[in-house]
Design a protein around this motif. Structure first.
Motif, short mmCIF file in Angstrom:
data_model
loop_
_atom_site.label_atom_id
_atom_site.label_comp_id
_atom_site.label_asym_id
_atom_site.label_seq_id
_atom_site.Cartn_x
_atom_site.Cartn_y
_atom_site.Cartn_z
N GLY A 1 12.76 -10.25 7.99
CA GLY A 1 13.33 -10.71 9.35
C GLY A 1 13.18 -12.17 9.35
O GLY A 1 13.30 -12.76 10.53
N LYS A 2 12.05 -12.87 8.53
CA LYS A 2 11.98 -14.15 8.46
C LYS A 2 11.24 -14.54 9.92
O LYS A 2 11.20 -15.55 10.26
N ARG A 3 10.29 -13.61 10.35
CA ARG A 3 9.71 -14.05 11.47
C ARG A 3 8.13 -14.15 11.24
O ARG A 3 7.50 -12.99 10.68
N LYS A 4 7.50 -15.52 11.31
CA LYS A 4 6.14 -15.37 11.03
C LYS A 4 5.21 -14.95 12.15
O LYS A 4 5.49 -14.78 13.19
N GLN A 5 4.11 -14.51 11.60
CA GLN A 5 2.93 -13.99 12.42
C GLN A 5 1.67 -14.80 12.19
O GLN A 5 1.66 -15.60 11.62
N SER A 6 0.79 -14.59 13.34
CA SER A 6 -0.45 -15.48 13.17
C SER A 6 -1.07 -15.10 11.95
O SER A 6 -1.12 -14.29 11.59
N LYS A 7 -1.98 -15.85 11.42
CA LYS A 7 -2.99 -15.65 10.26
C LYS A 7 -3.66 -14.54 10.56
O LYS A 7 -4.16 -13.66 9.56
N PHE A 8 -4.14 -14.13 11.69
CA PHE A 8 -5.02 -13.10 11.98
C PHE A 8 -4.28 -11.75 11.69
O PHE A 8 -5.01 -10.83 11.16
N ILE A 9 -3.20 -11.76 12.12
CA ILE A 9 -2.16 -10.52 11.82
C ILE A 9 -2.22 -10.17 10.19
O ILE A 9 -2.48 -9.04 10.01
N LEU B 1 -2.10 5.85 19.94
CA LEU B 1 -1.58 6.72 18.81
C LEU B 1 -2.62 6.27 17.62
O LEU B 1 -2.47 6.96 16.55
N SER B 2 -2.98 5.00 17.55
CA SER B 2 -3.79 4.67 16.47
C SER B 2 -4.96 5.40 16.16
O SER B 2 -5.49 5.40 14.86
N LEU B 3 -5.18 6.40 17.22
CA LEU B 3 -6.32 7.35 17.20
C LEU B 3 -6.10 8.47 15.69
O LEU B 3 -6.69 9.17 15.51
N GLU B 4 -4.67 8.40 15.62
CA GLU B 4 -4.24 9.59 14.66
C GLU B 4 -4.99 9.69 13.43
O GLU B 4 -5.50 11.05 13.02
N PRO B 5 -5.42 8.76 12.77
CA PRO B 5 -6.07 8.96 11.56
C PRO B 5 -7.71 9.41 11.55
O PRO B 5 -8.18 9.97 11.04
N ALA B 6 -8.03 8.89 12.72
CA ALA B 6 -9.59 9.48 12.99
C ALA B 6 -9.47 10.88 13.26
O ALA B 6 -10.32 11.73 12.73
N PHE B 7 -8.49 11.40 14.11
CA PHE B 7 -8.35 13.17 14.31
C PHE B 7 -8.02 13.68 12.87
O PHE B 7 -8.52 14.65 12.62
N ALA B 8 -7.14 13.04 12.06
CA ALA B 8 -6.84 13.55 10.95
C ALA B 8 -8.12 14.08 10.13
O ALA B 8 -8.32 15.02 9.42
N ALA B 9 -8.95 12.95 10.30
CA ALA B 9 -10.37 13.12 9.42
C ALA B 9 -11.15 14.40 10.00
O ALA B 9 -11.55 15.02 9.50
N VAL C 1 -12.20 1.07 8.30
CA VAL C 1 -11.59 -0.47 8.30
C VAL C 1 -10.01 -0.35 8.46
O VAL C 1 -9.61 -1.29 9.32
N ILE C 2 -9.53 0.69 8.07
CA ILE C 2 -7.95 0.88 8.17
C ILE C 2 -7.65 1.00 9.72
O ILE C 2 -6.78 0.38 10.47
N ILE C 3 -8.57 1.69 10.31
CA ILE C 3 -8.55 2.18 11.81
C ILE C 3 -8.73 0.98 12.60
O ILE C 3 -8.03 0.37 13.59
N CYS C 4 -9.89 0.24 12.39
CA CYS C 4 -10.30 -1.04 13.02
C CYS C 4 -9.22 -2.12 12.94
O CYS C 4 -8.59 -2.72 14.09
N ALA C 5 -8.87 -2.31 11.73
CA ALA C 5 -7.70 -3.44 11.30
C ALA C 5 -6.37 -3.06 12.34
O ALA C 5 -5.82 -3.97 12.78
N ALA C 6 -5.88 -1.78 12.29
CA ALA C 6 -4.95 -1.43 13.08
C ALA C 6 -4.93 -1.73 14.40
O ALA C 6 -4.04 -2.15 15.10
N LEU C 7 -6.00 -1.28 14.92
CA LEU C 7 -6.21 -1.37 16.35
C LEU C 7 -6.36 -2.97 16.80
O LEU C 7 -5.56 -3.41 17.58
N LEU C 8 -7.11 -3.99 16.07
CA LEU C 8 -7.06 -5.19 16.31
C LEU C 8 -5.62 -5.83 16.09
O LEU C 8 -5.45 -6.68 16.99
#
Length: 305
Positions: A123-131, A259-267, A288-295
């Motif tokens: 898409g040639k769309r830049k995101q912030s460095k934090f993303i 909806l990002s809570l899905e993997p926590a419920f999966a575990a 780490v995956i859950i926290c990064a996705a939430l942030l």
């Protein structure tokens, strides 16, 4: 400031949140339930056909859509996204056959953080460095899932299949936003076509590769039918309807965060239903995956407020 608060009184938001939480719970449970269903002898194409064929009528009833309301572009997009969804679910369902339900839930969550890469390179769309930072952190967390309880590294076929599903899912999310942004499309119509395509492709796959699988339908036990119906009605029909409704009432960020809570419920379900255990490194990797996705969702959401 977002204008979503104007669309929904605060007194109604908790109902929407509860509905979305139910979706996250059902999706989290789906990995364990798919394992149980597949291990009873139901093949992957047969399972997908039954799951989505049963969900479509409830979608039509719930949305009250008329067949003459579909436009040509909506049908085309629905077919494209239906093919992608079928590929995602095929990799995902085969994946849970060879890996743990917990790993499946964590790895599929990587689809969210893979979207910025598709936006950047296609898409040639830049995101912030934090993303991008959260993306790489999530991938590192995914790598930690390969560590066994003994601390050894073990890549299995199931993890590779689930990661492939996450890649396609990330691409689908990117393409859906790209194809529908600014267009006067009915998301309900596209979704209905999408589900119909998955059911149809399941049937076509059965006819071409394993026609005898249809003869197994009468032998499916009542308990297995119960699991299929749960995934069909709650994790499919209700889930899609709830997302479409919530998108009109509240903000995409709020929907995404819940909806990002899905993997926590999966575990959680993997441990309670399947008796799985998580090693320390696996648990850290999943966290780490859950926290990064939430942030990532929070930061991305602020761009539209």
């Amino acid at each position: 400031m977002s204008n979503y608060s104007i669309l929904a009184p605060r007194s109604r938001l908790w109902i929407i949140d509860l509905g979305l939480l139910t979706v996250a719970l059902s999706w989290g449970a789906s990995y364990s339930l798919m394992q149980l269903i597949i291990h009873t002898g139901v093949t992957v194409p047969l399972f997908l056909m039954l799951r989505f064929a049963l969900a479509v009528p409830f979608m039509f009833v719930g949305t009250r859509v008329r067949l003459n309301s579909f436009t040509r572009d909506e049908v085309i997009n629905g077919i494209v996204f239906g093919v992608l969804l079928y590929a995602i679910l095929t990799f995902e369902t085969f994946g849970v056959k060879y890996t743990s339900a917990a790993n499946a839930g964590f790895l599929i969550a990587l689809s969210v953080v893979l979207v910025p890469f598709f936006e950047r390179f296609i898409g040639k769309r830049k995101q912030s460095k934090f993303i991008y930072f959260t993306c790489f952190i999530s991938l590192a967390g995914g790598g930690m899932l390969s560590f066994t309880a003994n601390g050894n590294i073990e890549f299995n076929q199931g993890d590779i299949l689930i990661f492939s599903a996450a890649l396609i899912r990330g691409f689908q999310i990117f393409m859906f936003g790209r194809q529908t942004a600014g267009k006067d499309y009915s998301l309900v119509n596209i979704t209905l076509i999408e589900l119909l395509v998955v059911a149809a492709l399941g049937l076509v796959t059965i006819v071409l590769t394993e026609p005898t699988a249809l003869q197994y339908i009468p032998e499916i036990s009542i308990s297995t039918w119960g699991l299929i119906l749960f995934l069909s009605l709650l994790a499919t029909a209700f889930a899609f309807l709830m997302q479409l409704y919530a998108a009109k009432i509240t903000s995409p960020t709020r929907v995404g965060l819940i909806l990002s809570l899905e993997p926590a419920f999966a575990a959680m379900f993997a441990i309670t239903i399947m008796g799985e255990t998580l090693g320390l490194l696996q648990a850290i990797g999943g966290g780490v995956i859950i926290c990064a996705a939430l942030l990532g969702r929070i930061v991305e959401g602020k761009r539209y407020e």
